[in-house]
Scaffold this active site. Structure first.
Site, mmCIF file in Angstrom:
data_model
loop_
_atom_site.group_PDB
_atom_site.id
_atom_site.type_symbol
_atom_site.label_atom_id
_atom_site.label_comp_id
_atom_site.label_asym_id
_atom_site.label_seq_id
_atom_site.Cartn_x
_atom_site.Cartn_y
_atom_site.Cartn_z
ATOM 1 N N GLN A 12 -53.212 -43.316 112.114
ATOM 2 C CA GLN A 12 -52.876 -43.168 110.702
ATOM 3 C C GLN A 12 -51.521 -43.805 110.408
ATOM 4 O O GLN A 12 -51.054 -43.777 109.280
ATOM 5 C CB GLN A 12 -52.859 -41.681 110.334
ATOM 6 N N HIS A 43 -54.982 -46.382 107.780
ATOM 7 C CA HIS A 43 -54.170 -46.458 106.561
ATOM 8 C C HIS A 43 -53.577 -47.835 106.323
ATOM 9 O O HIS A 43 -52.669 -47.983 105.506
ATOM 10 C CB HIS A 43 -53.056 -45.404 106.612
ATOM 11 N N CYS A 45 -53.420 -68.190 95.109
ATOM 12 C CA CYS A 45 -53.707 -68.423 93.687
ATOM 13 C C CYS A 45 -52.459 -68.812 92.891
ATOM 14 O O CYS A 45 -52.571 -69.295 91.758
ATOM 15 C CB CYS A 45 -54.354 -67.187 93.066
ATOM 16 N N GLY A 53 -49.667 -36.299 117.657
ATOM 17 C CA GLY A 53 -48.676 -36.405 116.589
ATOM 18 C C GLY A 53 -49.194 -35.989 115.234
ATOM 19 O O GLY A 53 -48.670 -36.419 114.205
ATOM 20 N N SER A 98 -51.573 -32.505 113.248
ATOM 21 C CA SER A 98 -52.179 -31.195 113.455
ATOM 22 C C SER A 98 -53.675 -31.291 113.701
ATOM 23 O O SER A 98 -54.294 -30.392 114.272
ATOM 24 C CB SER A 98 -51.926 -30.295 112.237
ATOM 25 N N ASN A 140 -48.556 -32.369 120.183
ATOM 26 C CA ASN A 140 -47.782 -32.291 118.950
ATOM 27 C C ASN A 140 -46.535 -31.444 119.179
ATOM 28 O O ASN A 140 -46.518 -30.576 120.055
ATOM 29 C CB ASN A 140 -48.632 -31.693 117.818
ATOM 30 N N ALA A 160 -44.892 -36.212 122.024
ATOM 31 C CA ALA A 160 -46.025 -36.935 122.603
ATOM 32 C C ALA A 160 -45.551 -38.011 123.571
ATOM 33 O O ALA A 160 -46.242 -38.328 124.545
ATOM 34 C CB ALA A 160 -46.875 -37.557 121.497
#
Length: 358
Positions: A118, A138, A234, A286, A288, A312, A334
């Site tokens: 993420q 993400h 463009c 890292g 929950s 975590n 971690a």
């Protein structure tokens, strides 16, 4: 016998939980790793929890939505330029290197692994992570895409510290960086001068700007659209960061990549060895693991009979977790636990040779 097997022939620790995990890891054939911002925190990357906090007084609605970019693209670009700046100066920690090594070593011992991150900071790639085993849910701070409706341009820039001269002039340099990580993020001039290698653009910026600081109360300038990154294709559209903003769907291609990893196929012609029917193990790193889509992946794995290991700094109800025979809970950084936990596969030497020689 491989070197990693030699390194890990004996478990010398007295931690029964770690020994139990090692025993299961050795037999696991298909491993899914779900990575959150806690992994990069040990590299000095601030964990921007914009839903509950702010950046220089601005909230997530001001900085990380399509509406915010349309309303004030200059402000949004200042925020992401600051995040790019910090990410480009950061170095992978041992957790990143452990995952990159896991990806490579699993191929040698006919295991499958997928890293679903993420994070958008690019530290997985810096650690040598194989792209084929990486899924960036993400997006990335270094991806760019045109906002023009008729333009399909998508690009990547991992070299330029700042994308325009105005962003170079006005980007806050160290907002949100923890003091304990400043030495790691901003190498001293003395170290740069001793190096026999030519200075990179990033190192030159370090020498110029390592003494600068920005207060959360300093006013931010207004930057016009003409001074922001423009589409090279463009020539009309404005470029935006290639990250997923609030209110936007996750990239379908990345979601499909994860879904295919869950599919129980055994005769894929593109693989030189049979695919495992189910995921044996999910590493929740890292994060929950209680937010979507991480929670969904964990539940899918458990429903298929797989087990879960959580890495975590804070694990809710850690005592109950450790009593569950299908869950391991490693509470702490971690970057400390991953190399120890993955040692049966990755061995003790997880850094690339060029890193070891420094």
């Amino acid at each position: 016998m491989s070197s990693s097997e030699d390194d890990s022939e004996e478990d010398t620790c007295d931690d029964p939980q770690l020994k139990s995990f090692h025993n299961y890891l050795r037999q696991a054939q298909k491993i899914l790793c779900v990575v959150g911002s806690g992994l990069s925190q040990d590299s000095g990357i601030p964990t921007y929890r914009l839903q509950n906090g702010s950046w220089k007084g601005y909230t997530s609605l001001d900085l990380a939505t399509p509406e915010a970019f349309q309303s004030n693209p200059g402000l949004v670009w200042l925020f992401y330029s600051n995040r790019r700046y910090i990410a480009m100066k950061a170095r992978p920690n041992d957790g990143h290197y452990a995952l990159a090594s896991l990806s490579k070593k699993c191929k040698d011992c006919r295991k499958e692994v997928l890293i679903v991150t993420q994070n958008v900071d690019g530290l997985h790639q810096k650690a040598g992570q194989l792209e084929e085993d990486l899924c960036e849910l993400h997006g990335s701070l270094f991806d760019l895409q045109c906002t023009s409706f008729f333009c399909t341009y998508r690009g990547k820039n991992t070299k330029s510290l700042f994308l325009t001269s105005s962003l170079r002039e006005h980007t806050p340099r160290d907002v949100g960086v923890k003091r304990r990580y400043r030495d790691q993020l901003f190498p001293s001039k003395k170290k740069s001068k001793k190096s026999s290698l030519p200075l990179s653009n990033i190192e030159r910026e370090n020498d110029k700007e390592s003494g600068m600081s920005s207060s959360d109360f300093d006013p931010l300038p207004h930057i016009t659209k003409e001074d922001l990154p423009q589409c090279p294709q463009c020539k009309e559209g404005l470029l935006r960061p290639g990250v997923v903003w609030f209110g936007e769907p996750l990239p379908l291609s990345q979601m499909d990549k994860v879904d295919k990893f869950f599919v129980k196929e055994t005769n894929d012609p593109n693989n030189s060895f049979p695919l495992a029917e189910k995921i044996d193990l999910v590493l929740v790193i890292g994060t929950s693991g209680k937010v979507w889509p991480a929670m969904g992946y964990v539940e899918r794995c458990r429903q298929d009979g797989g087990k879960v290991a959580i890495f975590n700094t804070k694990i809710d109800d850690i005592k109950a977790v450790r009593k569950d025979k299908n869950v391991w809970g490693f509470q702490g950084e971690a970057s400390y636990w991953l190399p120890k936990a993955l040692q049966p596969i990755i061995g003790r030497n997880i850094h690339p040779r060029n890193q070891q020689q420094r």
